[in-house]
Design a protein around this motif. Structure first.
Motif, PDB file in Angstrom:
ATOM      1  N   ASP A 198      39.616  -0.314  81.417  1.00 40.01           N
ATOM      2  CA  ASP A 198      40.841  -0.338  82.215  1.00 40.01           C
ATOM      3  C   ASP A 198      42.067  -0.409  81.313  1.00 40.01           C
ATOM      4  OD1 ASP A 198      39.448  -0.294  84.626  1.00 40.01           O
ATOM      5  OD2 ASP A 198      39.316  -2.487  84.714  1.00 40.01           O
ATOM      6  N   ARG A 199      42.001  -1.281  80.311  1.00 42.64           N
ATOM      7  CA  ARG A 199      43.126  -1.433  79.391  1.00 42.64           C
ATOM      8  C   ARG A 199      43.382  -0.135  78.620  1.00 42.64           C
ATOM      9  NH1 ARG A 199      44.815  -6.630  78.474  1.00 42.64           N
ATOM     10  NH2 ARG A 199      43.540  -8.283  79.394  1.00 42.64           N
ATOM     11  N   ALA A 200      42.307   0.481  78.156  1.00 43.82           N
ATOM     12  CA  ALA A 200      42.453   1.718  77.397  1.00 43.82           C
ATOM     13  C   ALA A 200      43.042   2.832  78.261  1.00 43.82           C
ATOM     14  CB  ALA A 200      41.108   2.144  76.823  1.00 43.82           C
ATOM     15  N   LEU A 201      42.571   2.921  79.505  1.00 38.72           N
ATOM     16  CA  LEU A 201      43.076   3.956  80.407  1.00 38.72           C
ATOM     17  C   LEU A 201      44.550   3.747  80.708  1.00 38.72           C
ATOM     18  CD1 LEU A 201      42.424   6.411  82.181  1.00 38.72           C
ATOM     19  CD2 LEU A 201      41.789   4.820  84.011  1.00 38.72           C
ATOM     20  N   THR A 202      44.940   2.512  80.966  1.00 39.18           N
ATOM     21  CA  THR A 202      46.334   2.217  81.269  1.00 39.18           C
ATOM     22  C   THR A 202      47.225   2.474  80.056  1.00 39.18           C
ATOM     23  OG1 THR A 202      45.651   0.529  82.858  1.00 39.18           O
ATOM     24  CG2 THR A 202      47.922   0.446  82.095  1.00 39.18           C
ATOM     25  N   ALA A 203      46.769   2.039  78.872  1.00 39.02           N
ATOM     26  CA  ALA A 203      47.533   2.269  77.647  1.00 39.02           C
ATOM     27  C   ALA A 203      47.675   3.762  77.372  1.00 39.02           C
ATOM     28  CB  ALA A 203      46.859   1.581  76.466  1.00 39.02           C
ATOM     29  N   LEU A 251      49.791   4.989  67.585  1.00 38.55           N
ATOM     30  CA  LEU A 251      50.203   3.615  67.314  1.00 38.55           C
ATOM     31  C   LEU A 251      50.600   2.896  68.603  1.00 38.55           C
ATOM     32  CD1 LEU A 251      52.286   4.132  64.047  1.00 38.55           C
ATOM     33  CD2 LEU A 251      49.936   3.331  64.262  1.00 38.55           C
ATOM     34  N   GLY A 252      51.270   3.626  69.505  1.00 38.85           N
ATOM     35  CA  GLY A 252      51.628   3.030  70.780  1.00 38.85           C
ATOM     36  C   GLY A 252      50.395   2.674  71.599  1.00 38.85           C
ATOM     37  N   PHE A 253      49.415   3.550  71.607  1.00 40.89           N
ATOM     38  CA  PHE A 253      48.167   3.278  72.330  1.00 40.89           C
ATOM     39  C   PHE A 253      47.490   2.025  71.797  1.00 40.89           C
ATOM     40  CE2 PHE A 253      43.513   3.797  72.425  1.00 40.89           C
ATOM     41  CZ  PHE A 253      43.305   3.794  73.796  1.00 40.89           C
ATOM     42  N   LEU A 254      47.381   1.906  70.481  1.00 37.74           N
ATOM     43  CA  LEU A 254      46.725   0.747  69.879  1.00 37.74           C
ATOM     44  C   LEU A 254      47.481  -0.538  70.194  1.00 37.74           C
ATOM     45  CD1 LEU A 254      45.758   2.181  66.367  1.00 37.74           C
ATOM     46  CD2 LEU A 254      44.227   1.732  68.299  1.00 37.74           C
ATOM     47  N   ALA A 255      48.802  -0.483  70.120  1.00 36.36           N
ATOM     48  CA  ALA A 255      49.607  -1.679  70.396  1.00 36.36           C
ATOM     49  C   ALA A 255      49.532  -2.074  71.871  1.00 36.36           C
ATOM     50  CB  ALA A 255      51.054  -1.448  69.980  1.00 36.36           C
ATOM     51  N   ALA A 256      49.455  -1.090  72.751  1.00 40.83           N
ATOM     52  CA  ALA A 256      49.436  -1.362  74.191  1.00 40.83           C
ATOM     53  C   ALA A 256      48.094  -1.909  74.660  1.00 40.83           C
ATOM     54  CB  ALA A 256      49.781  -0.092  74.968  1.00 40.83           C
ATOM     55  N   LEU A 257      47.046  -1.746  73.872  1.00 36.54           N
ATOM     56  CA  LEU A 257      45.724  -2.241  74.281  1.00 36.54           C
ATOM     57  C   LEU A 257      45.705  -3.757  74.475  1.00 36.54           C
ATOM     58  CD1 LEU A 257      43.257  -0.179  72.047  1.00 36.54           C
ATOM     59  CD2 LEU A 257      43.537  -0.032  74.528  1.00 36.54           C
ATOM     60  N   ALA A 258      46.571  -4.466  73.757  1.00 38.88           N
ATOM     61  CA  ALA A 258      46.570  -5.928  73.829  1.00 38.88           C
ATOM     62  C   ALA A 258      47.340  -6.460  75.031  1.00 38.88           C
ATOM     63  CB  ALA A 258      47.149  -6.515  72.541  1.00 38.88           C
ATOM     64  N   GLY A 259      47.980  -5.586  75.793  1.00 38.61           N
ATOM     65  CA  GLY A 259      48.725  -6.035  76.964  1.00 38.61           C
ATOM     66  C   GLY A 259      50.014  -5.265  77.131  1.00 38.61           C
ATOM     67  N   PHE A 282      53.578  -5.335  75.004  1.00 38.22           N
ATOM     68  CA  PHE A 282      53.901  -4.058  74.366  1.00 38.22           C
ATOM     69  C   PHE A 282      55.320  -3.621  74.696  1.00 38.22           C
ATOM     70  CE2 PHE A 282      54.052   0.616  74.893  1.00 38.22           C
ATOM     71  CZ  PHE A 282      53.920   0.987  73.562  1.00 38.22           C
ATOM     72  N   LEU A 283      55.707  -3.728  75.956  1.00 39.92           N
ATOM     73  CA  LEU A 283      57.057  -3.322  76.352  1.00 39.92           C
ATOM     74  C   LEU A 283      58.113  -4.223  75.719  1.00 39.92           C
ATOM     75  CD1 LEU A 283      56.421  -2.471  80.111  1.00 39.92           C
ATOM     76  CD2 LEU A 283      56.712  -0.866  78.212  1.00 39.92           C
ATOM     77  N   LEU A 284      57.824  -5.513  75.614  1.00 42.17           N
ATOM     78  CA  LEU A 284      58.759  -6.422  74.951  1.00 42.17           C
ATOM     79  C   LEU A 284      58.890  -6.096  73.465  1.00 42.17           C
ATOM     80  CD1 LEU A 284      57.718  -9.804  76.633  1.00 42.17           C
ATOM     81  CD2 LEU A 284      59.877  -8.573  76.957  1.00 42.17           C
ATOM     82  N   VAL A 285      57.766  -5.804  72.833  1.00 35.12           N
ATOM     83  CA  VAL A 285      57.780  -5.432  71.414  1.00 35.12           C
ATOM     84  C   VAL A 285      58.616  -4.169  71.205  1.00 35.12           C
ATOM     85  CG1 VAL A 285      56.336  -4.514  69.539  1.00 35.12           C
ATOM     86  CG2 VAL A 285      55.615  -6.557  70.801  1.00 35.12           C
ATOM     87  N   CYS A 286      58.388  -3.158  72.032  1.00 31.86           N
ATOM     88  CA  CYS A 286      59.138  -1.904  71.905  1.00 31.86           C
ATOM     89  C   CYS A 286      60.624  -2.115  72.157  1.00 31.86           C
ATOM     90  CB  CYS A 286      58.579  -0.852  72.864  1.00 31.86           C
ATOM     91  SG  CYS A 286      56.957  -0.229  72.381  1.00 31.86           S
ATOM     92  N   LEU A 344      41.384  -5.881  61.342  1.00 33.40           N
ATOM     93  CA  LEU A 344      40.724  -4.599  61.074  1.00 33.40           C
ATOM     94  C   LEU A 344      41.605  -3.435  61.518  1.00 33.40           C
ATOM     95  CD1 LEU A 344      38.268  -2.944  60.234  1.00 33.40           C
ATOM     96  CD2 LEU A 344      37.324  -3.306  62.520  1.00 33.40           C
ATOM     97  N   ALA A 345      42.235  -3.569  62.689  1.00 32.59           N
ATOM     98  CA  ALA A 345      43.131  -2.512  63.165  1.00 32.59           C
ATOM     99  C   ALA A 345      44.290  -2.315  62.205  1.00 32.59           C
ATOM    100  CB  ALA A 345      43.648  -2.856  64.563  1.00 32.59           C
ATOM    101  N   GLY A 346      44.844  -3.418  61.695  1.00 32.93           N
ATOM    102  CA  GLY A 346      45.945  -3.321  60.741  1.00 32.93           C
ATOM    103  C   GLY A 346      45.535  -2.619  59.459  1.00 32.93           C
ATOM    104  N   VAL A 347      44.349  -2.919  58.974  1.00 31.73           N
ATOM    105  CA  VAL A 347      43.846  -2.278  57.750  1.00 31.73           C
ATOM    106  C   VAL A 347      43.656  -0.779  57.971  1.00 31.73           C
ATOM    107  CG1 VAL A 347      41.876  -2.144  56.184  1.00 31.73           C
ATOM    108  CG2 VAL A 347      42.787  -4.377  56.855  1.00 31.73           C
TER     109      VAL A 347
END
Length: 202
Positions: A12-17, A81-89, A93-97, A146-149
């Protein structure tokens, strides 16, 4: 009361992101198409430094590009990069952007060379890179580390090249400010384990 997001699966998170980032990129291409058919009328929404009237363009400048080649160069890194960042919520993500866009735009307005016009999503891209690079370490999450690396391995060289002040027509100031804003966002919007447990408590 439980967090309604707790029932979300990884799928669900991946699809939404994915939907969010595809919509974002589609908007950028639509805006560039409008810019092209109007004789580049939207280019005026870029930021010209230290002109008070240009403060209104701090946010719009991140959605405008100087031609399809400029936009194409930004599309894949923004999407991934946006997809990966949005996976966490999505909320975080919108606040970060939002933080990256505002800090980057204001910084460009303050320190970019006089007479320049700066626009494009590259500040957001550098910001998301910085966010993904450090957020796993800040939150002590192995998967985040790991994602950061992996992000550093794929895009690290391009990021370093984009910070070089010798490239004509490239706003290294916007890139650097975006990177700093993204790293800052990782600390400002870090997830606290105790807060997460409290949200799930009855």
């Amino acid at each position: 009361m439980s967090d309604p997001r707790a029932g979300w699966s990884n799928g669900d998170r991946a699809l939404t992101a994915g939907k969010l980032m595809l919509a974002w990129v589609a908007l950028l291409w639509l805006l560039e198409a409008v810019d092209a058919v109007t004789g580049h009328a939207l280019d005026g929404f870029g930021v010209t430094p230290r002109d008070p009237s240009e403060l209104a363009d701090v946010v719009p400048s991140s959605f405008i590009h100087f031609g399809f080649a400029h936009l194409a160069a930004n599309t894949v890194p923004l999407l991934v990069l946006g997809f990966l960042a949005a996976l966490a919520g999505l909320r975080r993500f919108l606040l970060v952007c939002a933080l990256i866009i505002v800090v980057d735009g204001l910084g460009v307005w303050l320190i970019a060379p006089a007479g320049t016009n700066t626009a494009g999503a590259s500040g957001v891209i550098f910001g998301l890179f910085g966010f993904l690079l450090v957020t796993g370490f800040v939150e002590r999450r192995p998967l985040g580390v790991l994602a950061g690396v992996l992000v550093a391995a794929v895009w690290g060289g391009s990021i370093l090249a984009g910070l070089a002040p010798t490239q004509a027509g490239v706003s290294w100031q916007g890139h650097l400010l975006g990177l700093v804003a993204g790293v800052t966002a990782a600390f400002v919007f870090r997830r606290r384990p105790e807060a997460s447990r409290a949200l799930g408590a009855p």
